[in-house]
Design a protein around this motif. Structure first.
Motif, mmCIF file in Angstrom:
data_model
loop_
_atom_site.group_PDB
_atom_site.id
_atom_site.type_symbol
_atom_site.label_atom_id
_atom_site.label_comp_id
_atom_site.label_asym_id
_atom_site.label_seq_id
_atom_site.Cartn_x
_atom_site.Cartn_y
_atom_site.Cartn_z
ATOM 1 N N SER A 195 -5.611 -10.940 -1.283
ATOM 2 C CA SER A 195 -5.750 -9.485 -1.344
ATOM 3 C C SER A 195 -6.595 -9.052 -0.154
ATOM 4 O O SER A 195 -7.341 -9.859 0.420
ATOM 5 C CB SER A 195 -6.407 -9.056 -2.659
ATOM 6 N N VAL A 196 -6.422 -7.783 0.209
ATOM 7 C CA VAL A 196 -7.246 -7.205 1.275
ATOM 8 C C VAL A 196 -7.756 -5.860 0.779
ATOM 9 O O VAL A 196 -6.979 -5.040 0.275
ATOM 10 C CB VAL A 196 -6.443 -7.017 2.585
ATOM 11 N N LEU A 197 -9.054 -5.665 0.917
ATOM 12 C CA LEU A 197 -9.667 -4.411 0.498
ATOM 13 C C LEU A 197 -9.985 -3.558 1.730
ATOM 14 O O LEU A 197 -10.506 -4.077 2.718
ATOM 15 C CB LEU A 197 -10.964 -4.697 -0.264
ATOM 16 N N VAL A 198 -9.654 -2.276 1.607
ATOM 17 C CA VAL A 198 -9.955 -1.333 2.698
ATOM 18 C C VAL A 198 -10.815 -0.207 2.131
ATOM 19 O O VAL A 198 -10.496 0.342 1.065
ATOM 20 C CB VAL A 198 -8.652 -0.723 3.275
ATOM 21 N N ALA A 199 -11.896 0.119 2.823
ATOM 22 C CA ALA A 199 -12.681 1.312 2.470
ATOM 23 C C ALA A 199 -12.358 2.359 3.531
ATOM 24 O O ALA A 199 -12.233 2.037 4.716
ATOM 25 C CB ALA A 199 -14.170 0.991 2.482
ATOM 26 N N GLY A 253 -11.797 6.443 -0.202
ATOM 27 C CA GLY A 253 -12.401 5.567 -1.215
ATOM 28 C C GLY A 253 -11.995 4.142 -0.897
ATOM 29 O O GLY A 253 -12.000 3.741 0.270
ATOM 30 N N LEU A 254 -11.618 3.393 -1.930
ATOM 31 C CA LEU A 254 -11.200 1.997 -1.725
ATOM 32 C C LEU A 254 -9.725 1.827 -2.044
ATOM 33 O O LEU A 254 -9.212 2.447 -2.976
ATOM 34 C CB LEU A 254 -11.980 1.060 -2.657
ATOM 35 N N LEU A 255 -9.080 0.957 -1.289
ATOM 36 C CA LEU A 255 -7.712 0.549 -1.611
ATOM 37 C C LEU A 255 -7.652 -0.974 -1.566
ATOM 38 O O LEU A 255 -7.967 -1.576 -0.535
ATOM 39 C CB LEU A 255 -6.703 1.116 -0.604
ATOM 40 N N ALA A 256 -7.258 -1.581 -2.699
ATOM 41 C CA ALA A 256 -7.052 -3.032 -2.710
ATOM 42 C C ALA A 256 -5.552 -3.284 -2.640
ATOM 43 O O ALA A 256 -4.778 -2.667 -3.374
ATOM 44 C CB ALA A 256 -7.622 -3.648 -3.974
ATOM 45 N N VAL A 257 -5.157 -4.166 -1.737
ATOM 46 C CA VAL A 257 -3.741 -4.500 -1.583
ATOM 47 C C VAL A 257 -3.562 -5.962 -1.992
ATOM 48 O O VAL A 257 -4.095 -6.864 -1.337
ATOM 49 C CB VAL A 257 -3.279 -4.281 -0.121
ATOM 50 N N GLU A 258 -2.845 -6.174 -3.111
ATOM 51 C CA GLU A 258 -2.552 -7.544 -3.557
ATOM 52 C C GLU A 258 -1.299 -8.015 -2.840
ATOM 53 O O GLU A 258 -0.317 -7.277 -2.765
ATOM 54 C CB GLU A 258 -2.304 -7.570 -5.070
ATOM 55 N N MET A 259 -1.331 -9.243 -2.342
ATOM 56 C CA MET A 259 -0.186 -9.769 -1.584
ATOM 57 C C MET A 259 0.180 -11.178 -2.033
ATOM 58 O O MET A 259 -0.663 -11.921 -2.527
ATOM 59 C CB MET A 259 -0.519 -9.820 -0.090
ATOM 60 N N PHE A 260 1.457 -11.494 -1.831
ATOM 61 C CA PHE A 260 1.959 -12.842 -2.085
ATOM 62 C C PHE A 260 2.265 -13.502 -0.741
ATOM 63 O O PHE A 260 2.889 -12.881 0.119
ATOM 64 C CB PHE A 260 3.275 -12.795 -2.869
#
Ligand code: ADP
Ligand code: MG
Length: 388
Positions: A195-199, A253-260
């Protein structure tokens, strides 16, 4: 008197829609920065209740309660997707709501989210939106593989999902899920999950965290480590993807992107979360600025803190199953593991699969950090230590 500038300085009040563990840890970071906080949650003894200045007990669909929360807040944020758009819009009449209802509208519905991602050319696995058992049957035949069928609304931690091994199970799965709309996804050949988190702040500043490597058991996050020990090219590609999604969807705010990451090396987006994320709890230990602090800084339009890794750190989740087995887990033993810390959410009722807390540990390498949290969890599961 609400502040008139776009910058919300310490001393102001942050309202949070949802008072679970994510709201609790955000409120703790807010307090540390000198803010006040209040939450709205249906459960009067929700985890955030014990660390905030005020707790409004009402449904997340209660637009009037959301307006009341916003009236006494300088800014409002969310810690859960399951907030009604009416609540979001009612709150926005009284204070900035970050992220806003338009972003939540795309993300909170799995089908809308998947369609948005694919329309914007972000890589996702093969899927179909289905609205009946018959459509599910057809989708399963078209996808021609095992399928993950997910209710479009309301699921989390693998709930609201069924795995379809054959199209002949479509009717059974449809009845089991009992949803009006579902997304049927081809089961993917996953090598591992990241996952990658972006603020992102209102002034457009972004902070992209290094990817986390995530291990799931029974579709629930089990352990997670920052930084993910993955090839630099993949890290770069994952960060670029998450950054573009955050900008295109225009989140504050925050966005978490879950990836495979698939066995053939392909990188696909699994799902988005517009809030702090379980896979970045280790940012409290690993990074110069935790996800919770950057959540507060982003929604208050303060400069974002650097997400850089200072030391590898891992977390392992503690589910209610542990308490069902050992009502008084031996934390005294577990805490003797070097680098270990304990995080409990003050949840009164342990239930199977319910996240009650987590263990975190730093290590010289990501592998060492993971070994430490796993070792501590094993100690708890064996039930050693002082018993009453
Ligand atoms: P949730 O909202 O419950 O986190 P996810 O869509 O992230 O739902 O699914 C939970 C987990 O189930 C994923 O992290 C992954 O391990 C597994 N999973 C979900 N979709 C697929 C898929 N299409 N193929 C293979 N595994 C999947
Ligand atoms: Mg998920």
């Amino acid at each position: 008197m609400k502040q008139q500038t776009n910058i919300i300085l310490p001393g102001a009040t942050i309202g949070i829609l949802g008072g679970g563990q994510l709201g609790r840890m955000t409120a703790m970071a807010a307090r540390s920065l000198g803010y006040r906080s209040q939450v709205l949650d249906p459960d009067p003894s929700c985890p955030a209740r014990w660390v905030v200045d005020a707790c409004f007990s009402a449904s997340l669909d209660d637009a009037r309660a959301a307006a009341d929360l916003a009236r006494g807040s300088d800014v409002v944020t969310i810690e859960i997707e399951k907030v009604s758009l009416d609540s979001m819009r009612a709150a926005a009449k009284h204070a900035p709501v970050r992220p806003d209802a338009d972003v939540l509208e795309i993300i909170q519905h799995r089908a809308t989210q998947k369609d948005w991602l694919s329309k914007h050319n972000f890589p996702v696995g093969d899927y179909r939106v289905v609205k009946s058992a018959m459509e599910l049957d057809r989708a399963a035949r078209e996808l021609n593989a095992e399928c993950y069928v997910k209710a479009a609304q309301g699921g989390y931690d693998g709930r609201g999902q069924a795995v379809l091994h054959s199209p002949t199970d479509a009717h059974k799965a449809w009845l089991y899920l009992g949803a009006e709309v579902c997304v049927a996804e081809k089961a993917l050949d996953i090598e591992y999950e990241i996952s990658v988190l972006v603020a992102r702040s209102p002034s457009g500043q972004t902070a992209v965290y290094p990817p986390a490597l995530n291990h799931h058991t029974n579709r629930i996050l089990d352990w997670s480590v920052i930084p993910a020990p993955i090839p630099p090219a993949l890290e770069h590609e994952a960060s670029r993807l998450a950054d573009s999604i955050a900008r295109d969807i225009n989140i504050i705010g925050l966005l978490a992107v879950e990836m495979f990451v698939l066995k053939d090396g392909k990188l696909l987006v699994n799902e988005l979360a517009p809030r702090p994320h379980n896979s970045y709890h280790a940012s409290e230990r690993a990074c110069a600025t935790s996800q919770f602090e950057n959540c507060v800084r982003a929604v208050c339009n303060l400069p974002l803190g650097t997400p850089e890794v200072l030391k590898p750190a891992a977390i392992v989740n503690l589910l209610g199953d542990l308490w069902l087995k050992h009502p008084h887990p031996s934390f005294n033993e577990a805490l003797s593991v070097p680098g270990l810390r304990l995080h409990l959410y003050d949840k009164q009722q342990p239930k199977a699969g319910r996240k009650m807390g987590h263990l975190s540990a730093v290590g010289a390498t990501p592998q060492e950090a993971v070994e430490r949290v796993k070792q501590a969890k094993e100690i708890l599961e064996r039930g050693l230590g002082i018993r009453d």
